[in-house]
Design an enzyme around this catalytic site. Sequence first.
Site, short mmCIF file in Angstrom:
data_model
loop_
_atom_site.label_atom_id
_atom_site.label_comp_id
_atom_site.label_asym_id
_atom_site.label_seq_id
_atom_site.Cartn_x
_atom_site.Cartn_y
_atom_site.Cartn_z
N GLY A 236 40.47 -36.71 -8.17
CA GLY A 236 40.80 -38.12 -8.26
C GLY A 236 41.74 -38.49 -9.40
N LYS B 104 32.49 -22.16 -8.26
CA LYS B 104 32.59 -23.59 -8.00
C LYS B 104 32.36 -23.77 -6.51
CE LYS B 104 35.44 -27.59 -7.61
NZ LYS B 104 36.80 -28.12 -7.49
N ALA C 222 44.00 -30.78 -10.91
CA ALA C 222 45.04 -29.84 -10.51
C ALA C 222 46.32 -30.58 -10.14
CB ALA C 222 44.58 -28.96 -9.36
N SER C 223 46.30 -31.28 -9.00
CA SER C 223 47.55 -31.84 -8.50
C SER C 223 48.15 -32.90 -9.42
CB SER C 223 47.37 -32.39 -7.08
OG SER C 223 46.33 -33.32 -7.05
#
Lengths: 261, 261, 261, 261
Positions: C184, C96, C205-206
């Site tokens: 996002g 990535k 992820a977050s």
Amino acid sequence: NDAFEVAGRSFGSRLILGTGGATSLSTLEQALALSGTELTTVSIRHYSAGGSASVYELLQRHGIAALPNTAGCFTARDAILTAHLAREALETNWVKLEVIADEHTLLPDPLELFAAAEQLVADGFEVFAYTNDDPALAARLQDAGVAAVMPAGAPIGSGLGILNPHNIATIVSRATVPVILDAGVGTASDAAKAMELGCDAVLLASAVTRAHNAPLMAAAMRDAVRAGRAARLAGRIPVRDTALASSPGEGMMQALIGDFS
Amino acid sequence: NDAFEVAGRSFGSRLILGTGGATSLSTLEQALALSGTELTTVSIRHYSAGGSASVYELLQRHGIAALPNTAGCFTARDAILTAHLAREALETNWVKLEVIADEHTLLPDPLELFAAAEQLVADGFEVFAYTNDDPALAARLQDAGVAAVMPAGAPIGSGLGILNPHNIATIVSRATVPVILDAGVGTASDAAKAMELGCDAVLLASAVTRAHNAPLMAAAMRDAVRAGRAARLAGRIPVRDTALASSPGEGMMQALIGDFS
Amino acid sequence: NDAFEVAGRSFGSRLILGTGGATSLSTLEQALALSGTELTTVSIRHYSAGGSASVYELLQRHGIAALPNTAGCFTARDAILTAHLAREALETNWVKLEVIADEHTLLPDPLELFAAAEQLVADGFEVFAYTNDDPALAARLQDAGVAAVMPAGAPIGSGLGILNPHNIATIVSRATVPVILDAGVGTASDAAKAMELGCDAVLLASAVTRAHNAPLMAAAMRDAVRAGRAARLAGRIPVRDTALASSPGEGMMQALIGDFS
Amino acid sequence: NDAFEVAGRSFGSRLILGTGGATSLSTLEQALALSGTELTTVSIRHYSAGGSASVYELLQRHGIAALPNTAGCFTARDAILTAHLAREALETNWVKLEVIADEHTLLPDPLELFAAAEQLVADGFEVFAYTNDDPALAARLQDAGVAAVMPAGAPIGSGLGILNPHNIATIVSRATVPVILDAGVGTASDAAKAMELGCDAVLLASAVTRAHNAPLMAAAMRDAVRAGRAARLAGRIPVRDTALASSPGEGMMQALIGDFS
């Protein structure tokens, strides 16, 4: 007292009116007069082909400055050539740099755009760079020495307004050169919004030239740009979320923003 | 030639500026002058308590008509009483009818509002009904004989703008009396948007009176209302969705609208 | 039967869960299990520094494939070096590609990104290109031979959702390789929306690792991605604008879209 | 462990699937099964006319509870009569109260609705009140003793989603009875969003029954409601506005919210 300063010149109006799409010279003349614009764009390709001679004359008669553009160019090479042609023909080192990715979206090609911008700056041009709304590319362009960055609110001619106000605000917050919203404006509130986000000026064409009543829409845009600029300077009231206070859980701000996406 | 006609009178300006929240009389006077407004609202409760005497005098000096309101009333009974008081004190049968549900949201109570509206119409008043943005209630109010419906764009003082443009457009499309957007406006583009949706006028107060620079924001609102009105009359370009043509599946229009919600 | 195919492999889940931001290994393990993910990203810089060894072990135990990323690289040169390092260390030619413009916005730098992508494709990598949401750049990247384009919905970690659904839909409509929404996403409906717009998968992820209850949010994202995918395939009902029919003037569609901007 | 409690009963699913618009009984049966719903609405007018007998049988076979509605009623009087009819015919004191203002918008009439709700509560019904999204009316209805308030996200059958999330969040924040989003849902992310805003359940019909593939959309809605509920409970990450920090002037939050309107 609130002049728009760009590339060493000063303008009383923050509305830049493109001429593309006008249905007749007399309608265009009325629209230009009512818009209060002091700067407009002219397609060099169109001009060189003899198509814009009467438009150019009209601009000179009204004392409206012309910013030649490279519309119709798909590569850096073509755009650079066209800019040089414009400098000779119109005796100006100003150029609105457009390098289009494809005829379907009319979006700028970021790679060709940047390459052309670098070269034209080196060649002594004042480059007004028509770009997408990417804050990273805008930063690269201003580092390369362009005179102004011109992010698109939405695709040319779409009338979709400002699709990503967050990006426009980010570009403005880090700008070292004037930011001119270019493309996407469909109606007056779009132009006002651009100025409220902190843009220094707004460029639009088809929103006026293709409106049912072009001169009336030109007057609307003149007022909208003034309104948005004044609102920015006046300092708007904060948004007060009455639902927030009463909600023990998740803030409404989040809910709203979440909805925004 | 594009006068705002309501309840048998005619106004040159489509901006109605409320006086609430002004920090000083002199700032308010400047703001009123720059706004170009010809009609403002005055709180009867405040007036009766002696608080608005100087404001009222100021309005008369500038030839600005006063629309008394029933701010601070929580029941139909209170609002009706207050309206009658206003008629005697100010010698006008115009009243902006506010019946608030609670102090927290300041939203109108639809049931008390409708009951009061019916009674005041019967009592010979020209009722300007401050209502939520429900098209069904707006239809009931105009059937009951009010002079104007005044849907809220968002809660009073919130500055959130027009939370549900779909509802405002629906109200406008079925209106038999003038529609005045009332409450929620935070900045100039909100006011322009209201006019573009087809409202006949915009009422706002704190967006101007509580702005950092109230007179400058008043000028912004004057221009924004003019811009939105002209844009509505000029006939904006259609939205052209360049992504639509190339998408074999679901239309972008749906995707965008879906996102809107 | 609705496998996610990318770079010659096939996955049962269309949710790619990043591991950054996890507060503990055990919480991360629960989140990964509940998410149903079969592919995750691992920072090579972090891994090389010894930080991700236990995470990598955890992934192998659960049979979750690892996609190394070049997070922390600011130039094409750095990113290319890091990708080669990853190929040796993890024995995979998947990467990535992240080339960040600055630490503040964490937005990708389009110029460095494209240069690195071209080189890595030439070096035999399967490049998953983390890019902005520009359809023109996405087209250039897929022409350069990347395995997937990964447009950002909004800045990394912002939780703002999809700021410009129009651009995502345009990218999807012209895609010749899989489109993976990356960055996002803040909550479940954002992930569903990405799939409804036609993305092939979602990377986040977050939104999970930093949620108050990470495992529960992982389950929410699993369901949301499935829901959005099914809704896309099922063919949603058209938007029916009841205000449109009754409006003699401007269409509501325009009003709504205008508002969108 | 996260049951949906309403009017003294408990349901495992938070998706209420209406039956209107189904193209065939067998498609409806598949959709109901895949949706996981345990509660559905049945039109009494349709049932009494013999039209829904087979649907009713189908529901009993699957153990799905029926909530009779007063669809097709335009006055409090009609709705009350219909509710009493339902109680006799279906042996339930539950009723979804619909009192429609007009056939064009299908919006509820707030005045007739409230009058009917008061009477039916007095008559011993558990009233599920289909209402507009006005927080003031919702408060009045719950004070009058309804079992649940059911605000519309958008007009019935429009697929516009949730036009005013601010209002829905305000209703939720002050709710003393369950809030069920009813009407407007067009696709899966709309349903997830409703749950994220804090609604206790979602009712939808045509978004499933009129989708191209109704059973697949039913599965999408099942997952979306679960996803939105889990996301609400999990506690989403805050929105972090990276543009905010760098902007010396007006906050982006305001710009975004302003844009929202």
